[in-house]
Write an enzyme that holds these catalytic residues in place. Structure first.
Site, PDB file in Angstrom:
ATOM      1  N   ASP A   1      -6.590   2.030  -3.922  1.00  0.00           N
ATOM      2  CA  ASP A   1      -7.612   1.107  -3.166  1.00  0.00           C
ATOM      3  C   ASP A   1      -7.839   2.602  -2.133  1.00  0.00           C
ATOM      4  O   ASP A   1      -8.444   2.863  -1.793  1.00  0.00           O
ATOM      5  CB  ASP A   1      -7.640  -0.294  -2.684  1.00  0.00           C
TER       6      ASP A   1
ATOM      7  N   ASP B   1      -2.690   5.775  -3.793  1.00  0.00           N
ATOM      8  CA  ASP B   1      -1.781   5.298  -3.272  1.00  0.00           C
ATOM      9  C   ASP B   1      -1.341   4.079  -3.869  1.00  0.00           C
ATOM     10  O   ASP B   1      -1.725   4.171  -4.786  1.00  0.00           O
ATOM     11  CB  ASP B   1      -2.026   4.891  -1.984  1.00  0.00           C
TER      12      ASP B   1
ATOM     13  N   SER C   1       0.604  -1.741  -0.225  1.00  0.00           N
ATOM     14  CA  SER C   1      -0.437   0.191  -0.106  1.00  0.00           C
ATOM     15  C   SER C   1       0.859   1.419   0.027  1.00  0.00           C
ATOM     16  O   SER C   1       1.804   1.286  -0.617  1.00  0.00           O
ATOM     17  CB  SER C   1      -0.433   0.006   1.279  1.00  0.00           C
TER      18      SER C   1
ATOM     19  N   ASP D   1      -1.589   1.015  -4.046  1.00  0.00           N
ATOM     20  CA  ASP D   1      -2.207  -0.272  -4.836  1.00  0.00           C
ATOM     21  C   ASP D   1      -3.471   0.446  -5.378  1.00  0.00           C
ATOM     22  O   ASP D   1      -4.494  -0.223  -5.712  1.00  0.00           O
ATOM     23  CB  ASP D   1      -2.361  -1.132  -3.870  1.00  0.00           C
TER      24      ASP D   1
END
Length: 496
Positions: free
Chosen positions: A260, A256, A110, A258
């Site tokens: 999400d 961010d 993340s 990834d």
């Protein structure tokens, strides 16, 4: 070997959203074992069938390819079929798996620095929850000793296990929004996409252009940048302000690593807080019941736009559990969001003859699209959209490299369970700066409500050795000032 024992041995345990740790600790052997444990748990519970397909995707960290290969090898060795969807957003691989009722995993850390990484596991129905984590920990797996070298890496000469990349999941994710939102609904809108190293950068561009926006690509990077949507880096504040200074954009969007958790900035380059963005998104979607962590801005209750707001512990698994409670109570539509801006759909959203399928995992793109659409529909700048919300402002920051054990000890000293004692202990630390203490909430960390109506919330990170402080006040300046004071207090804890 039992997975729980390996977690203790390796130092790579479950956080609030999957297993995470230092990339050096996440050896091929560890990641192979964790994938085996995850899949064995699904097979044991009947959540997946022998020989099932398993979707794999990852972010752009240097260690991701290696971990993906170890996960693919474990998948094959258990008799399942890995399908590799590339470096795409976490919600894209989750949505594909949910639609096909197949498990999936995302290799990502993340927003945390690239010396760390993680694996986010998805059931065929959505994210792994806390009860599932316990089931995975209990699994016993056999690790072939000849497969790995003394350092825990796959031996040289082992054939790659990761299959060729398929576009299906990413294409399906982009179509999810292109098919739901009206063609041309963002026509004339000038949007800057802060790409950096997010796997959401291509979907953002394709979807925004497909809906009619004029897109400018900004800040592309070939090295991983740990953009945090909760504790926004000063560099990212400066970049947004500089990009917007010439008046070339109606908004900026990003996510961010990834993809999400969203970032949305107004025409002045000011990034919206994630919990304010969540309110705006939910309101435009017509959501009636919301689950959101205890750390989120209290404007969600005060604005009166929702029939029910359920507060949870911090972390998407808890928000998902809360959404399930709301749906079980007969409420709909149901959604959730976190202070980091990640938005989750528990039930479908229907607009006219178009339906957006449920996606009970964090998503960034939906938030940005909905806010931009609202600005177009109302003929107002993005900066004005939150103007009719109650004047509640939040600020957050973190102290990095704050030992988790020390954070826990400091918070425990203020939360003994004796209300009078705890209130006095908290007042001794914070009352000089913020006034009398009115109430304490230990749902997750320590949330302090002061008689003034101001709030300070202290919480150790579940994913890294960090201690976070969230503050809320009637003005952004005061919220920031409170946060700076909290940072000084917490820094003192680390020095003592």
């Amino acid at each position: 070997m039992r997975i729980g024992d390996l977690m203790n041995e390796s130092g790579v345990g479950f956080g609030t959203s999957g297993a995470r740790g230092l990339a050096t600790d996440m050896t091929d052997r560890v990641c192979y074992a964790y994938t085996l444990g995850f899949l064995k748990y699904l097979l044991a519970t009947g959540a997946a069938l022998p020989g099932c397909e398993v979707g794999l995707a990852g972010d752009l960290r240097p260690s991701t390819e290696r971990i993906l290969n170890a996960a693919a090898r474990a998948t094959l060795d258990l008799g399942c079929r890995p399908r590799y969807f590339g470096r795409i957003p976490s919600p894209a691989v989750a949505a594909y798996g949910i639609a096909r009722r197949s498990p999936s995993l995302m290799v990502t850390g993340s927003h945390i620095p690239d010396d760390r990484n993680g694996i986010k596991f998805n059931l065929p129905t959505g994210e792994v929850l806390k009860a599932d984590e316990a089931g995975i920990r209990a699994q016993e797996v056999e690790i072939p000793p000849a497969l790995f070298d003394a350092g825990g890496m796959l031996r040289a000469g082992e054939p790659p296990a990761l299959p060729p990349q398929e576009p299906n999941a990413n294409v399906g994710y982009m179509r999810r929004y292109l098919d739901f939102f009206t063609a041309g609904c963002l026509a004339g809108l000038r949007v800057g996409v802060y790409e950096h190293s997010s796997v959401a950068r291509e979907p953002y561009r394709v979807i925004l252009e497909g809906l009619g926006a004029q897109v400018t690509r900004l800040g592309w990077s070939d090295r991983f940048i740990p953009v945090d949507t909760e504790a926004i880096r000063p560099e990212d504040v400066d970049l947004a302000r500089d990009w917007a200074a010439g008046g070339a954009f109606d908004a900026l969007v990003s996510a961010d690593g990834d993809g999400d958790r969203p970032l949305v900035a107004d025409e002045t380059g000011r990034w919206l807080r994630g919990d304010i963005a969540g309110i705006l998104c939910a309101r435009r979607l017509g959501v009636r019941a919301l689950a959101t962590p205890v750390s989120s801005n209290t404007a969600v209750e005060r604005c009166g736009a929702f029939d029910r707001v359920l507060r949870t512990r911090i972390g998407s698994p808890y928000v998902i559990e809360g959404m399930g409670q709301l749906r079980a109570a007969g409420l709909a539509p149901v959604a959730g969001y976190e202070a980091n801006g990640g938005f989750l759909l528990e039930t479908p959203i229907t607009w006219g003859d178009r339906t957006l399928a449920a996606l009970p995992t964090r998503d960034a793109v939906l938030v940005a699209l909905t806010i931009l659409l609202t600005a177009v529909e109302q003929g107002r700048p993005v900066s004005a959209l939150a103007a009719d919300l109650p004047a509640r402002f939040t600020h957050s920051d973190r102290i990095k490299d704050f030992p988790t054990a020390l954070s826990a000890a400091r918070i425990a000293a203020l939360t003994s369970g004796d209300p009078a004692r705890d209130q006095a202990a908290v007042a001794a630390v914070f009352a000089d700066a913020f006034g009398p203490v009115a109430a304490l909430d230990t749902t997750d960390g320590l949330r302090i409500s002061f008689a003034s109506g101001e709030i300070a919330h202290l919480r150790p990170s579940g994913n890294a050795p960090e201690l976070r402080a969230y503050t809320e006040a009637a003005s952004p300046e005061r919220a920031a000032q409170m946060n700076a004071i909290c940072m000084d207090i917490l820094a003192g804890w680390r020095r003592e």
